[in-house]
Design a protein around this motif. Structure first.
Motif, PDB file in Angstrom:
ATOM      1  N   ASN A  88       0.834  -1.201   0.000  1.00 44.86           N
ATOM      2  CA  ASN A  88       0.000   0.000   0.000  1.00 44.86           C
ATOM      3  C   ASN A  88       0.873   1.256   0.000  1.00 44.86           C
ATOM      4  N   SER A  89       1.872   1.270   0.853  1.00 39.92           N
ATOM      5  CA  SER A  89       2.761   2.424   0.971  1.00 39.92           C
ATOM      6  C   SER A  89       3.569   2.640  -0.309  1.00 39.92           C
ATOM      7  N   ILE A  90       4.121   1.574  -0.860  1.00 41.52           N
ATOM      8  CA  ILE A  90       4.913   1.682  -2.076  1.00 41.52           C
ATOM      9  C   ILE A  90       4.042   2.129  -3.245  1.00 41.52           C
ATOM     10  N   THR A  91       2.840   1.572  -3.336  1.00 37.13           N
ATOM     11  CA  THR A  91       1.938   1.928  -4.436  1.00 37.13           C
ATOM     12  C   THR A  91       1.547   3.396  -4.354  1.00 37.13           C
ATOM     13  N   LYS A  92       1.252   3.873  -3.154  1.00 37.13           N
ATOM     14  CA  LYS A  92       0.892   5.285  -2.997  1.00 37.13           C
ATOM     15  C   LYS A  92       2.057   6.181  -3.411  1.00 37.13           C
ATOM     16  N   GLN A  93       3.261   5.799  -3.025  1.00 41.39           N
ATOM     17  CA  GLN A  93       4.444   6.574  -3.389  1.00 41.39           C
ATOM     18  C   GLN A  93       4.638   6.586  -4.904  1.00 41.39           C
ATOM     19  N   LYS A  94       4.482   5.449  -5.551  1.00 38.89           N
ATOM     20  CA  LYS A  94       4.675   5.367  -6.999  1.00 38.89           C
ATOM     21  C   LYS A  94       3.599   6.147  -7.752  1.00 38.89           C
ATOM     22  N   VAL A  95       2.344   6.069  -7.285  1.00 34.71           N
ATOM     23  CA  VAL A  95       1.265   6.831  -7.922  1.00 34.71           C
ATOM     24  C   VAL A  95       1.548   8.321  -7.807  1.00 34.71           C
ATOM     25  N   GLN A  96       1.969   8.775  -6.622  1.00 32.15           N
ATOM     26  CA  GLN A  96       2.260  10.195  -6.422  1.00 32.15           C
ATOM     27  C   GLN A  96       3.423  10.651  -7.304  1.00 32.15           C
ATOM     28  N   GLU A  97       4.475   9.835  -7.386  1.00 29.79           N
ATOM     29  CA  GLU A  97       5.619  10.185  -8.225  1.00 29.79           C
ATOM     30  C   GLU A  97       5.209  10.286  -9.690  1.00 29.79           C
ATOM     31  N   LEU A  98       4.410   9.322 -10.169  1.00 27.74           N
ATOM     32  CA  LEU A  98       3.974   9.347 -11.557  1.00 27.74           C
ATOM     33  C   LEU A  98       3.087  10.553 -11.841  1.00 27.74           C
ATOM     34  N   LEU A  99       2.203  10.892 -10.919  1.00 27.27           N
ATOM     35  CA  LEU A  99       1.357  12.075 -11.115  1.00 27.27           C
ATOM     36  C   LEU A  99       2.181  13.357 -11.105  1.00 27.27           C
ATOM     37  N   ASP A 100       3.184  13.424 -10.247  1.00 24.28           N
ATOM     38  CA  ASP A 100       4.055  14.605 -10.215  1.00 24.28           C
ATOM     39  C   ASP A 100       4.794  14.774 -11.543  1.00 24.28           C
ATOM     40  N   LEU A 101       5.345  13.676 -12.058  1.00 22.65           N
ATOM     41  CA  LEU A 101       6.043  13.750 -13.341  1.00 22.65           C
ATOM     42  C   LEU A 101       5.078  14.098 -14.475  1.00 22.65           C
ATOM     43  N   SER A 102       3.873  13.537 -14.429  1.00 23.23           N
ATOM     44  CA  SER A 102       2.894  13.776 -15.491  1.00 23.23           C
ATOM     45  C   SER A 102       2.424  15.223 -15.513  1.00 23.23           C
ATOM     46  N   THR A 103       2.178  15.798 -14.342  1.00 24.34           N
ATOM     47  CA  THR A 103       1.756  17.199 -14.305  1.00 24.34           C
ATOM     48  C   THR A 103       2.900  18.114 -14.740  1.00 24.34           C
ATOM     49  N   LEU A 104       4.116  17.741 -14.390  1.00 26.79           N
ATOM     50  CA  LEU A 104       5.278  18.518 -14.824  1.00 26.79           C
ATOM     51  C   LEU A 104       5.426  18.453 -16.344  1.00 26.79           C
ATOM     52  N   TYR A 105       5.260  17.280 -16.897  1.00 30.17           N
ATOM     53  CA  TYR A 105       5.351  17.119 -18.353  1.00 30.17           C
ATOM     54  C   TYR A 105       4.206  17.842 -19.061  1.00 30.17           C
ATOM     55  N   ALA A 106       2.994  17.722 -18.525  1.00 30.41           N
ATOM     56  CA  ALA A 106       1.821  18.345 -19.150  1.00 30.41           C
ATOM     57  C   ALA A 106       1.910  19.871 -19.133  1.00 30.41           C
ATOM     58  N   SER A 107       2.573  20.427 -18.134  1.00 35.89           N
ATOM     59  CA  SER A 107       2.673  21.884 -18.053  1.00 35.89           C
ATOM     60  C   SER A 107       3.827  22.438 -18.892  1.00 35.89           C
ATOM     61  N   GLY A 108       4.662  21.554 -19.437  1.00 36.74           N
ATOM     62  CA  GLY A 108       5.791  21.998 -20.247  1.00 36.74           C
ATOM     63  C   GLY A 108       5.430  22.134 -21.711  1.00 36.74           C
ATOM     64  N   ASN A 109       6.451  22.395 -22.537  1.00 40.36           N
ATOM     65  CA  ASN A 109       6.255  22.565 -23.983  1.00 40.36           C
ATOM     66  C   ASN A 109       6.149  21.237 -24.717  1.00 40.36           C
ATOM     67  N   ARG A 110       6.691  20.181 -24.126  1.00 43.25           N
ATOM     68  CA  ARG A 110       6.705  18.815 -24.677  1.00 43.25           C
ATOM     69  C   ARG A 110       7.611  18.666 -25.892  1.00 43.25           C
ATOM     70  N   ASN A 111       8.490  19.606 -26.086  1.00 45.81           N
ATOM     71  CA  ASN A 111       9.404  19.479 -27.213  1.00 45.81           C
ATOM     72  C   ASN A 111      10.843  19.824 -26.844  1.00 45.81           C
ATOM     73  N   THR A 112      11.136  19.922 -25.575  1.00 49.42           N
ATOM     74  CA  THR A 112      12.496  20.232 -25.139  1.00 49.42           C
ATOM     75  C   THR A 112      13.176  18.953 -24.665  1.00 49.42           C
ATOM     76  N   GLU A 113      14.474  19.042 -24.444  1.00 47.90           N
ATOM     77  CA  GLU A 113      15.216  17.891 -23.942  1.00 47.90           C
ATOM     78  C   GLU A 113      14.759  17.498 -22.544  1.00 47.90           C
ATOM     79  N   VAL A 114      14.427  18.490 -21.731  1.00 45.62           N
ATOM     80  CA  VAL A 114      13.940  18.213 -20.379  1.00 45.62           C
ATOM     81  C   VAL A 114      12.612  17.459 -20.445  1.00 45.62           C
TER      82      VAL A 114
END
Length: 192
Positions: A53-79
């Motif tokens: 449960n703890s590991i899954t919650k951590q992984k879901v949060q990490e994936l959502l953090d990366l996804s929101t970061l990617y979605a808010s970017g230009n999606r065409n840079t190296e980053v």
């Protein structure tokens, strides 16, 4: 007598000062040299379901953090391409359709941050297979950190054993924002 009474508080303060300064504390280097993890960091015992449960919650949060970061970017840079490859590493077999579904929801609501509030893991049985799912409540926030709402989501995951001797596992998502299997209530046969 008056002179003694005037000096008495001064004498008491001086003796307190001398006794307090005689206590020497160990330096930070000595503290580090003589410390070990058993005193500083007590081990927390968890059963396997709590750990999953703890590991899954951590992984879901990490994936959502990366996804929101990617979605808010230009999606065409190296980053952005690096963030996208990080997102792919959370999946057993990365599929762009899974990402499109997730990014479409994040884009439509203009999500800048997400927080997993609660998460429960459960199993579903399909024919002879056991499928592992996580049902979680995610809250979305806009750029002003204002809540956009809380939503119930599901994710299917898998734990793959990396070593038979050490009981080590790798965590991967099979499907994110998936719909759990639903059993059809209509029986097979003629319906009117």
């Amino acid at each position: 007598m008056k002179r003694i009474n005037n000096f008495l508080p001064l004498i008491i303060l001086l003796t307190l000062f001398v006794t307090c300064t005689k206590k020497t504390e160990a330096s930070d280097l000595d503290k580090l040299r003589n410390s070990n993890n058993t005193k500083s960091y007590p081990a927390v015992q968890m059963d396997s379901m709590q750990a999953i449960n703890s590991i899954t919650k951590q992984k879901v949060q990490e994936l959502l953090d990366l996804s929101t970061l990617y979605a808010s970017g230009n999606r065409n840079t190296e980053v952005d391409s690096f963030i996208y490859s990080q997102i792919e590493s959370y999946f057993h077999k990365p599929d762009s359709l899974t990402f499109k579904r997730m990014f479409k929801e994040l884009d439509s609501m203009k999500v800048k941050a997400a927080k997993v509030n609660s998460l429960n893991v459960y199993k579903e049985y399909y024919k002879k297979d056991t499928l592992d799912y996580a049902k979680f409540n995610v809250e979305y926030f806009d750029e002003k950190n204002k809540s956009l709402g809380s939503f119930e989501k599901n994710a299917q995951y898998i734990l793959l054993s990396t070593s038979k001797l050490k009981k080590e596992f790798k965590f991967y998502f099979l499907d994110f924002y998936s719909k759990p299997l639903t059993k059809d209530s209509t029986s097979v046969g003629v319906t009117k």
